[in-house]
Enzyme design. Structure first.
Site, PDB file in Angstrom:
ATOM      1  N   HIS A 266     117.408 -21.570  75.438  1.00 56.48           N
ATOM      2  CA  HIS A 266     117.097 -20.169  75.745  1.00 56.48           C
ATOM      3  C   HIS A 266     118.406 -19.375  75.785  1.00 56.48           C
ATOM      4  O   HIS A 266     119.136 -19.368  74.806  1.00 56.48           O
ATOM      5  CB  HIS A 266     116.317 -20.126  77.062  1.00 56.48           C
ATOM      6  CG  HIS A 266     115.710 -18.814  77.440  1.00 56.48           C
ATOM      7  ND1 HIS A 266     115.557 -17.745  76.583  1.00 56.48           N
ATOM      8  CD2 HIS A 266     115.171 -18.409  78.617  1.00 56.48           C
ATOM      9  CE1 HIS A 266     114.966 -16.747  77.216  1.00 56.48           C
ATOM     10  NE2 HIS A 266     114.723 -17.108  78.445  1.00 56.48           N
ATOM     11  N   HIS A 307     113.138 -19.754  66.411  1.00 64.22           N
ATOM     12  CA  HIS A 307     112.586 -18.974  67.526  1.00 64.22           C
ATOM     13  C   HIS A 307     111.098 -19.284  67.634  1.00 64.22           C
ATOM     14  O   HIS A 307     110.422 -19.503  66.635  1.00 64.22           O
ATOM     15  CB  HIS A 307     112.779 -17.470  67.246  1.00 64.22           C
ATOM     16  CG  HIS A 307     112.655 -16.625  68.457  1.00 64.22           C
ATOM     17  ND1 HIS A 307     111.434 -16.225  68.948  1.00 64.22           N
ATOM     18  CD2 HIS A 307     113.578 -16.136  69.310  1.00 64.22           C
ATOM     19  CE1 HIS A 307     111.628 -15.484  70.031  1.00 64.22           C
ATOM     20  NE2 HIS A 307     112.921 -15.421  70.278  1.00 64.22           N
ATOM     21  N   ASP A 365     121.030 -14.982  69.476  1.00 66.16           N
ATOM     22  CA  ASP A 365     122.218 -15.669  69.995  1.00 66.16           C
ATOM     23  C   ASP A 365     123.230 -16.031  68.926  1.00 66.16           C
ATOM     24  O   ASP A 365     124.357 -16.411  69.252  1.00 66.16           O
ATOM     25  CB  ASP A 365     121.778 -16.946  70.732  1.00 66.16           C
ATOM     26  CG  ASP A 365     121.009 -16.604  71.991  1.00 66.16           C
ATOM     27  OD1 ASP A 365     119.843 -17.011  72.100  1.00 66.16           O
ATOM     28  OD2 ASP A 365     121.573 -15.883  72.836  1.00 66.16           O
TER      29      ASP A 365
HETATM   30  C1  SDX Z   1     116.301 -17.115  72.981  1.00 67.93           C
HETATM   31  O1  SDX Z   1     111.462 -16.585  73.701  1.00 67.93           O
HETATM   32  C2  SDX Z   1     112.338 -15.684  73.517  1.00 67.93           C
HETATM   33  O2  SDX Z   1     112.027 -14.562  73.232  1.00 67.93           O
HETATM   34  C3  SDX Z   1     113.780 -16.137  73.727  1.00 67.93           C
HETATM   35  C4  SDX Z   1     114.862 -15.122  73.389  1.00 67.93           C
HETATM   36  C5  SDX Z   1     114.834 -13.940  74.349  1.00 67.93           C
HETATM   37  O3  SDX Z   1     115.337 -12.877  73.978  1.00 67.93           O
HETATM   38  O4  SDX Z   1     114.404 -14.152  75.516  1.00 67.93           O
HETATM   39  O5  SDX Z   1     114.675 -14.642  72.055  1.00 67.93           O
HETATM   40  C6  SDX Z   1     116.247 -15.734  73.495  1.00 67.93           C
HETATM   41  O6  SDX Z   1     116.101 -18.026  73.738  1.00 67.93           O
HETATM   42  C7  SDX Z   1     116.538 -17.328  71.519  1.00 67.93           C
HETATM   43  C8  SDX Z   1     116.478 -18.830  71.118  1.00 67.93           C
HETATM   44  C9  SDX Z   1     117.855 -19.462  71.410  1.00 67.93           C
HETATM   45  N1  SDX Z   1     117.811 -20.923  71.223  1.00 67.93           N
HETATM   46  C10 SDX Z   1     118.466 -21.531  70.199  1.00 67.93           C
HETATM   47  O7  SDX Z   1     119.061 -20.925  69.300  1.00 67.93           O
HETATM   48  C11 SDX Z   1     118.432 -23.053  70.263  1.00 67.93           C
HETATM   49  C12 SDX Z   1     118.103 -23.623  68.865  1.00 67.93           C
HETATM   50  N2  SDX Z   1     116.692 -23.278  68.584  1.00 67.93           N
HETATM   51  C13 SDX Z   1     115.697 -24.300  68.878  1.00 67.93           C
HETATM   52  O8  SDX Z   1     115.961 -25.128  69.964  1.00 67.93           O
HETATM   53  C14 SDX Z   1     114.273 -23.771  68.751  1.00 67.93           C
HETATM   54  O9  SDX Z   1     114.220 -23.094  67.570  1.00 67.93           O
HETATM   55  C15 SDX Z   1     113.705 -22.888  69.852  1.00 67.93           C
HETATM   56  C16 SDX Z   1     113.840 -23.514  71.193  1.00 67.93           C
HETATM   57  C17 SDX Z   1     114.369 -21.545  69.870  1.00 67.93           C
HETATM   58  C18 SDX Z   1     112.217 -22.689  69.540  1.00 67.93           C
HETATM   59  O10 SDX Z   1     111.586 -23.899  69.775  1.00 67.93           O
HETATM   60  P1  SDX Z   1     110.010 -24.101  69.419  1.00 67.93           P
HETATM   61  O11 SDX Z   1     109.333 -22.818  69.188  1.00 67.93           O
HETATM   62  O12 SDX Z   1     109.443 -25.006  70.450  1.00 67.93           O
HETATM   63  O13 SDX Z   1     110.084 -24.762  68.030  1.00 67.93           O
HETATM   64  P2  SDX Z   1     110.117 -26.326  67.815  1.00 67.93           P
HETATM   65  O14 SDX Z   1     111.153 -26.915  68.696  1.00 67.93           O
HETATM   66  O15 SDX Z   1     108.721 -26.837  67.929  1.00 67.93           O
HETATM   67  O16 SDX Z   1     110.631 -26.446  66.306  1.00 67.93           O
HETATM   68  C19 SDX Z   1     109.719 -26.361  65.233  1.00 67.93           C
HETATM   69  C20 SDX Z   1     110.348 -27.254  64.161  1.00 67.93           C
HETATM   70  C21 SDX Z   1     110.711 -28.641  64.681  1.00 67.93           C
HETATM   71  O17 SDX Z   1     110.641 -29.537  63.571  1.00 67.93           O
HETATM   72  P3  SDX Z   1     109.285 -30.459  63.462  1.00 67.93           P
HETATM   73  O18 SDX Z   1     109.153 -31.225  64.772  1.00 67.93           O
HETATM   74  O19 SDX Z   1     108.151 -29.507  63.217  1.00 67.93           O
HETATM   75  O20 SDX Z   1     109.589 -31.384  62.277  1.00 67.93           O
HETATM   76  O21 SDX Z   1     111.582 -26.665  63.709  1.00 67.93           O
HETATM   77  C22 SDX Z   1     112.661 -27.541  64.037  1.00 67.93           C
HETATM   78  C23 SDX Z   1     112.162 -28.522  65.068  1.00 67.93           C
HETATM   79  O22 SDX Z   1     112.857 -29.756  64.957  1.00 67.93           O
HETATM   80  N3  SDX Z   1     113.726 -26.687  64.586  1.00 67.93           N
HETATM   81  C24 SDX Z   1     115.016 -26.820  64.307  1.00 67.93           C
HETATM   82  C25 SDX Z   1     115.648 -25.782  65.025  1.00 67.93           C
HETATM   83  N4  SDX Z   1     114.739 -25.085  65.712  1.00 67.93           N
HETATM   84  C26 SDX Z   1     113.547 -25.654  65.451  1.00 67.93           C
HETATM   85  N5  SDX Z   1     115.693 -27.684  63.537  1.00 67.93           N
HETATM   86  C27 SDX Z   1     117.025 -27.520  63.472  1.00 67.93           C
HETATM   87  N6  SDX Z   1     117.727 -26.557  64.110  1.00 67.93           N
HETATM   88  C28 SDX Z   1     117.054 -25.660  64.900  1.00 67.93           C
HETATM   89  N7  SDX Z   1     117.715 -24.714  65.524  1.00 67.93           N
END
Ligand code: SDX
Length: 429
Positions: A266, A307, A365
């Site tokens: 997050h 996201h 971010d």
């Molecule tokens: C913020 O919610 C909000 O609005 C948050 C925010 C706000 O203003 O409040 O926008 C701020 O928190 C932005 C997000 C910051 N976080 C990151 O940048 C961390 C990296 N991102 C990931 O951890 C992830 O994308 C999340 C946590 C942001 C979202 O997670 P989800 O929605 O639960 O998605 P997921 O983990 O289920 O991923 C879906 C797929 C997965 O692959 P499969 O299991 O389907 O094979 O996409 C892949 C994940 O492995 N994936 C990534 C990835 N993000 C998702 N693979 C590689 N790198 C990534 N960054």
């Protein structure tokens, strides 16, 4: 809300279940599943991927189109024409202020920036190397020990005073957590300065010389706060709502939001992006890290990408990227090494089938850390900056809930543990 229904036919049940559906002004319709409990059923949605936890009028996100509206105004227009404090007013009161309202709001915030003098001694209780987010969790929660005159959540005037205090004092506490970590004296706020200018003054000023804050850098700081102001029902805002639903005081609710924001998935991602770019170190190693991000057996994720809601560009990331270019140009750092790596990484990732298929785009971010580093803010303070900006969003959602009708949030579960069994005496184990 419109009166549509959905009919649920459930195996083993003779009669179907009619569930009401509601439509908002824009966005997906929702199904009201409240009556399922009377049928002995729960819904199951870990991570709340498909769950609307509340009704709200503050912020709207269309993840597929990359749209973000605050009270109907697009984030791009607010970033270009508005200021952080004007956006705070919009989020809290629902309309843009006229000149008199704007001046009154700004004056109220900017003349309440000091904290109780005893709070200064709080910081002495932390280790010098404490993470600033650990300090913020503690000190913001402790504000409820100082402001007994604004803790009655049923009192509209108390709620407004608490909102002003939090918006006004978060920058002061943030700057104090930084000064404490570098062993420098705290800087008192200078209320003749603008909100973001004052923050940079408290961060980088010192008692030995007059602090001058570049208007360009103050504007960039203000835009960073504005872009982080609110974002619908994200994890930390949902935490604030859930905490507030028990009747907890606003300072405790915001401290809970700060704690939830700290996680690297997050708000902690901006700090993690910089660490990742430093670890990549050179454009020649980008492919190696992109491959790691795609490897299911490797827990590494490309920080700043992906996201829960945006399956297109995060509109804030686009504005942040433009600001990064402006700030680095202003500072003569156009050829910044990490910015070069970030831009190349974005280009490679956006052309990679894995990221395209999973709709992983840069989020807010990804570029914010580049700007904050250029402003001279240490990486450990990045999430604190996010918390300062997001405080108004947390308060707006808390106030929207408390001033309306609400119940304590109490989710249920799918239980897969032991069914009832008798106690086994230790001699028989
Ligand atoms: C913020 O919610 C909000 O609005 C948050 C925010 C706000 O203003 O409040 O926008 C701020 O928190 C932005 C997000 C910051 N976080 C990151 O940048 C961390 C990296 N991102 C990931 O951890 C992830 O994308 C999340 C946590 C942001 C979202 O997670 P989800 O929605 O639960 O998605 P997921 O983990 O289920 O991923 C879906 C797929 C997965 O692959 P499969 O299991 O389907 O094979 O996409 C892949 C994940 O492995 N994936 C990534 C990835 N993000 C998702 N693979 C590689 N790198 C990534 N960054």
């Amino acid at each position: 809300m419109t009166d549509k229904t959905v009919t649920l036919h459930i195996d083993g049940m003779d009669e179907a279940v009619e569930l009401p559906m509601y439509s908002g002004s824009i966005g997906p319709d929702v199904i009201d599943v409240g009556k399922l409990t009377s049928k002995g059923l729960f819904t199951y949605d870990p991570g709340f991927v498909s769950t609307a936890a509340c009704e709200s009028q503050i912020t709207y996100i269309d993840g597929n189109e990359g749209i973000l509206l605050h009270r109907g105004y697009p984030i791009e227009q607010l970033a270009e024409h508005s200021t952080y404090l004007e956006t705070c007013y919009l989020l809290l009161y629902g309309e843009l202020p006229n000149q008199a309202e704007k001046e009154r709001f700004e004056n109220t915030v900017c003349t309440h920036t000091m904290v109780h003098e005893q709070i200064r001694t709080f910081f002495q209780g932390f280790r010098r190397d404490a993470h600033p987010m650990a300090i913020m969790c503690g000190v913001v929660g402790a504000l409820s020990a100082f402001y007994h005159d604004s803790l009655d959540i049923t009192n509209e005037q108390h709620r407004e005073v608490a909102a002003f205090r939090l918006i006004a004092k978060m920058p002061t506490l943030a700057a104090m957590s930084y000064k404490f970590s570098i062993g420098q004296p705290f800087m008192y706020p200078d209320n003749s300065k603008g909100y973001s200018e004052n923050f940079l003054h408290m961060m980088f000023g010192n008692p030995c010389s007059e602090s001058k804050v570049s208007p360009v850098l103050a504007k960039a700081m203000d835009r960073v706060f504005l872009l982080h102001a609110d974002h619908e029902q994200n994890a930390s805002t949902s935490t604030v709502r859930l905490t507030g639903s028990s009747g907890a005081n606003p300072f405790a609710c915001i401290a809970a939001g700060i704690a939830a924001l700290w996680g690297p998935s997050h708000g902690g991602a901006n700090e993690a992006v910089l660490s990742m770019l430093e670890e990549i170190g050179d454009e020649s190693r980008i492919e190696e890290f992109v491959d790691r991000a795609k490897n299911k057996d490797d827990p590494f994720r490309l920080m700043g990408f992906g996201h829960r809601v945006y399956k297109n560009f995060d509109p804030r990331a686009k504005v942040m990227k433009e600001s990064a270019d402006e700030v680095l140009k202003e500072l003569g750092l156009e050829d910044d090494r990490l910015l070069r790596i970030a831009k190349r990484l974005e280009q490679i990732a956006l052309e990679d089938p894995y990221f395209i298929e999973k709709k992983l785009y840069p989020n807010v971010d990804f570029y914010s850390g580049i700007i904050l580093r250029a402003l001279g803010i240490p990486t450990s303070m990045f999430t604190v900056i996010f918390a300062v900006g997001r405080t108004v969003g947390w308060i707006a959602h808390w106030h929207e809930m408390i001033s309306g009708s609400y119940r304590i949030g109490r989710p249920r579960q799918l239980y897969t543990g032991h069914v009832q069994r008798d106690y086994t005496p230790i001699a028989d184990r």
